[in-house]
Motif scaffolding. Structure first.
Motif, short mmCIF file in Angstrom:
data_model
loop_
_atom_site.label_atom_id
_atom_site.label_comp_id
_atom_site.label_asym_id
_atom_site.label_seq_id
_atom_site.Cartn_x
_atom_site.Cartn_y
_atom_site.Cartn_z
N THR A 72 0.82 -1.22 0.00
CA THR A 72 0.00 0.00 0.00
C THR A 72 0.85 1.27 0.00
O THR A 72 0.31 2.37 0.04
CB THR A 72 -0.93 0.02 1.23
OG1 THR A 72 -0.13 -0.05 2.42
CG2 THR A 72 -1.89 -1.16 1.20
N GLU A 73 2.19 1.13 0.02
CA GLU A 73 3.05 2.31 0.03
C GLU A 73 3.00 3.03 -1.32
O GLU A 73 2.71 2.42 -2.36
CB GLU A 73 4.50 1.93 0.36
CG GLU A 73 4.71 1.53 1.80
CD GLU A 73 6.18 1.56 2.18
OE1 GLU A 73 6.99 2.08 1.38
OE2 GLU A 73 6.52 1.06 3.26
N VAL A 74 3.27 4.35 -1.26
CA VAL A 74 3.33 5.16 -2.48
C VAL A 74 4.73 5.79 -2.55
O VAL A 74 5.12 6.54 -1.65
CB VAL A 74 2.26 6.27 -2.46
CG1 VAL A 74 2.36 7.12 -3.71
CG2 VAL A 74 0.87 5.67 -2.32
N HIS A 136 11.66 11.83 0.93
CA HIS A 136 11.73 11.73 2.38
C HIS A 136 12.97 12.39 2.96
O HIS A 136 12.90 13.07 3.98
CB HIS A 136 11.68 10.26 2.81
CG HIS A 136 10.43 9.54 2.43
ND1 HIS A 136 9.24 9.72 3.10
CD2 HIS A 136 10.17 8.67 1.42
CE1 HIS A 136 8.30 8.97 2.54
NE2 HIS A 136 8.84 8.32 1.52
N PHE A 181 3.56 13.79 7.00
CA PHE A 181 2.98 12.46 6.80
C PHE A 181 1.86 12.50 5.77
O PHE A 181 1.71 11.58 4.96
CB PHE A 181 2.50 11.91 8.14
CG PHE A 181 3.61 11.79 9.15
CD1 PHE A 181 4.51 10.74 9.08
CD2 PHE A 181 3.78 12.75 10.13
CE1 PHE A 181 5.55 10.65 9.99
CE2 PHE A 181 4.81 12.66 11.05
CZ PHE A 181 5.71 11.61 10.97
N ALA A 182 1.07 13.57 5.77
CA ALA A 182 0.03 13.72 4.75
C ALA A 182 0.66 13.85 3.36
O ALA A 182 0.18 13.25 2.39
CB ALA A 182 -0.84 14.93 5.06
N GLY A 184 3.73 12.76 2.55
CA GLY A 184 4.39 11.50 2.25
C GLY A 184 3.43 10.44 1.77
O GLY A 184 3.77 9.63 0.89
N ASP A 185 2.22 10.41 2.31
CA ASP A 185 1.20 9.44 1.87
C ASP A 185 0.82 9.65 0.41
O ASP A 185 0.33 8.73 -0.26
CB ASP A 185 -0.04 9.54 2.75
CG ASP A 185 0.18 8.99 4.16
OD1 ASP A 185 1.19 8.26 4.34
OD2 ASP A 185 -0.63 9.29 5.05
N GLN A 186 1.03 10.89 -0.09
CA GLN A 186 0.73 11.19 -1.49
C GLN A 186 1.97 11.06 -2.38
O GLN A 186 1.90 11.35 -3.58
CB GLN A 186 0.17 12.61 -1.60
CG GLN A 186 -1.08 12.86 -0.79
CD GLN A 186 -1.47 14.33 -0.80
OE1 GLN A 186 -1.72 14.91 -1.86
NE2 GLN A 186 -1.52 14.95 0.37
N GLN A 275 1.46 9.79 14.89
CA GLN A 275 1.79 9.00 13.71
C GLN A 275 2.73 7.85 14.10
O GLN A 275 3.74 8.06 14.77
CB GLN A 275 2.46 9.88 12.66
CG GLN A 275 1.58 11.00 12.13
CD GLN A 275 0.53 10.49 11.15
OE1 GLN A 275 0.61 9.36 10.67
NE2 GLN A 275 -0.45 11.32 10.85
N ASP A 277 4.88 6.19 12.47
CA ASP A 277 6.26 6.25 11.99
C ASP A 277 6.85 7.64 12.24
O ASP A 277 7.80 8.06 11.58
CB ASP A 277 6.36 5.88 10.52
CG ASP A 277 5.52 6.80 9.62
OD1 ASP A 277 4.66 7.51 10.17
OD2 ASP A 277 5.71 6.78 8.40
N GLU A 317 5.25 0.34 13.46
CA GLU A 317 6.02 0.20 12.23
C GLU A 317 7.30 -0.59 12.50
O GLU A 317 7.80 -0.63 13.62
CB GLU A 317 6.38 1.57 11.67
CG GLU A 317 5.18 2.41 11.27
CD GLU A 317 4.50 1.87 10.02
OE1 GLU A 317 5.22 1.32 9.15
OE2 GLU A 317 3.28 1.98 9.91
#
Length: 340
Positions: A72-74, A136, A181-182, A184-186, A275, A277, A317
């Motif tokens: 599920t990682e992007v 990152h 984190f928001a 990074g999720d994108q 979060q 992580d 994590e």
């Protein structure tokens, strides 16, 4: 005193943790603030100080997907390792003014600089280039002002013991970043390092000094906490520091000291959430050794702090590991208008 110094050095050498499990997101490096020892200032007396603190942090943590077909990682990419080195430093300018025999004002203005490097490798150790190499982490140097403190101070000597209490607020002038984190999720480029909290935070502390003994004993404590979210939804973790130090004159105007510090940083929150992580909190027990040389109203000091024990909350994590073997500080201070 000699036995205490030897014991502190021996304990630091024997028990300093080389590496500990760490959260994957330990990327917003804060270190315990180097203290400026409390002194009594009469009305009109002013003390100016510069405090430089620095350390090195080595963090490694896994990323990517063991099973890319069910990931599920992007973006989707195979498992690999982040190997990051972080070199944070802070120069803190401090001004103190005696208003009355018992009351005074302090102002602290920190300037921070953080240098980071990053390497990537496969689980087998071969160099790896991720699909998103600068999303990152990056090889970069960041610098800027932190959050200044404005404090009121109360001094009183009771039974030969100098008691100092401080209370005030931090001002949200340090640069803060949007929710990393928001982003990074994108799969978007983001920054974890915050130069301030973005909020008005209460700050309080105390020092208790027994100066008349052959060995001077000092106890101290300090706390800073964020009470609400900043404009990006960020709330910094509560930071606590407490310690005990013994010091004595080694030669003429040269003073040595040894002590123990306990430092704690609570979990940071984004939009009310911790979060998994991100920075989940840490507690450290530190051995401290110091030397201070006085030249009349001017003094120069050095301090080294070594972790004896360190616990970093790792969450759900897959954990990484962290090493930060020593924290160094240099203090230069001068008192103006000293009464003779």
């Amino acid at each position: 005193m000699r036995a205490l110094v030897i014991a502190a050095m021996g304990a630091a050498a024997l028990f300093s943790p080389a590496r500990v499990d760490a959260c994957a997101g330990c990327r917003n490096p804060n270190m315990p603030i180097t203290r400026l020892e409390a002194v009594h200032l009469a009305p009109g007396e002013v003390r100016a100080a510069a405090i430089l603190g620095t350390t090195s942090v080595h963090v490694t943590h896994p990323a990517g997907c063991v099973d890319p077909a069910n990931c599920t990682e992007v973006p989707v990419q195979p498992a690999y390792l982040h190997d990051q080195r972080i070199y944070p430093g802070e120069l803190r300018a401090v001004g103190e003014v005696g208003i009355t025999d018992v009351l005074g004002i302090e102002v602290h203005v920190p300037t921070r600089i953080v240098h980071t490097t990053i390497k990537y490798a496969t689980p087998g150790g071969a160099p790896y280039v991720p699909v998103d190499p600068e999303v990152h982490h990056r090889n970069e140097t960041l610098a800027g002002i932190g959050d200044p403190w404005v404090l009121g101070r109360w001094n009183r000597t009771v039974g030969g013991v100098l008691i100092t209490a401080r209370a005030g607020v931090s001002l949200p002038l340090g640069h803060t970043e949007p929710n990393p984190f928001a982003l990074g999720d994108q799969g978007l480029r983001h920054q974890h390092i915050q130069f301030g909290s973005g909020t008005f935070d209460p700050v309080a502390g105390f020092d208790v000094v027994r100066p008349s003994l052959k060995v001077q004993i000092t106890g101290y404590g300090q706390a800073q906490t964020s009470l609400y979210d900043n404009r990006h939804g960020y709330r910094a973790g509560t930071r606590l520091l407490a310690g005990l130090q013994a010091g004595r004159r080694l030669w003429k105007t040269l003073t040595g000291g040894a002590g123990i510090d306990v430092a704690h940083e609570g979990a940071e929150r984004w939009d009310g959430r911790i979060q998994q992580d991100g920075n989940l909190g840490r507690t450290e027990l530190l051995a401290a050794l110091s030397l201070v040389q006085s030249f009349g109203d001017t003094s120069v000091g050095m301090i080294a702090r070594v972790p004896l024990w360190r616990r970093i909350v790792v969450g759900d994590e897959p954990p990484g590991s962290l090493s930060s073997p020593v924290m160094l500080g240099v203090i230069l201070s001068h008192t103006f208008g000293r009464r003779r």
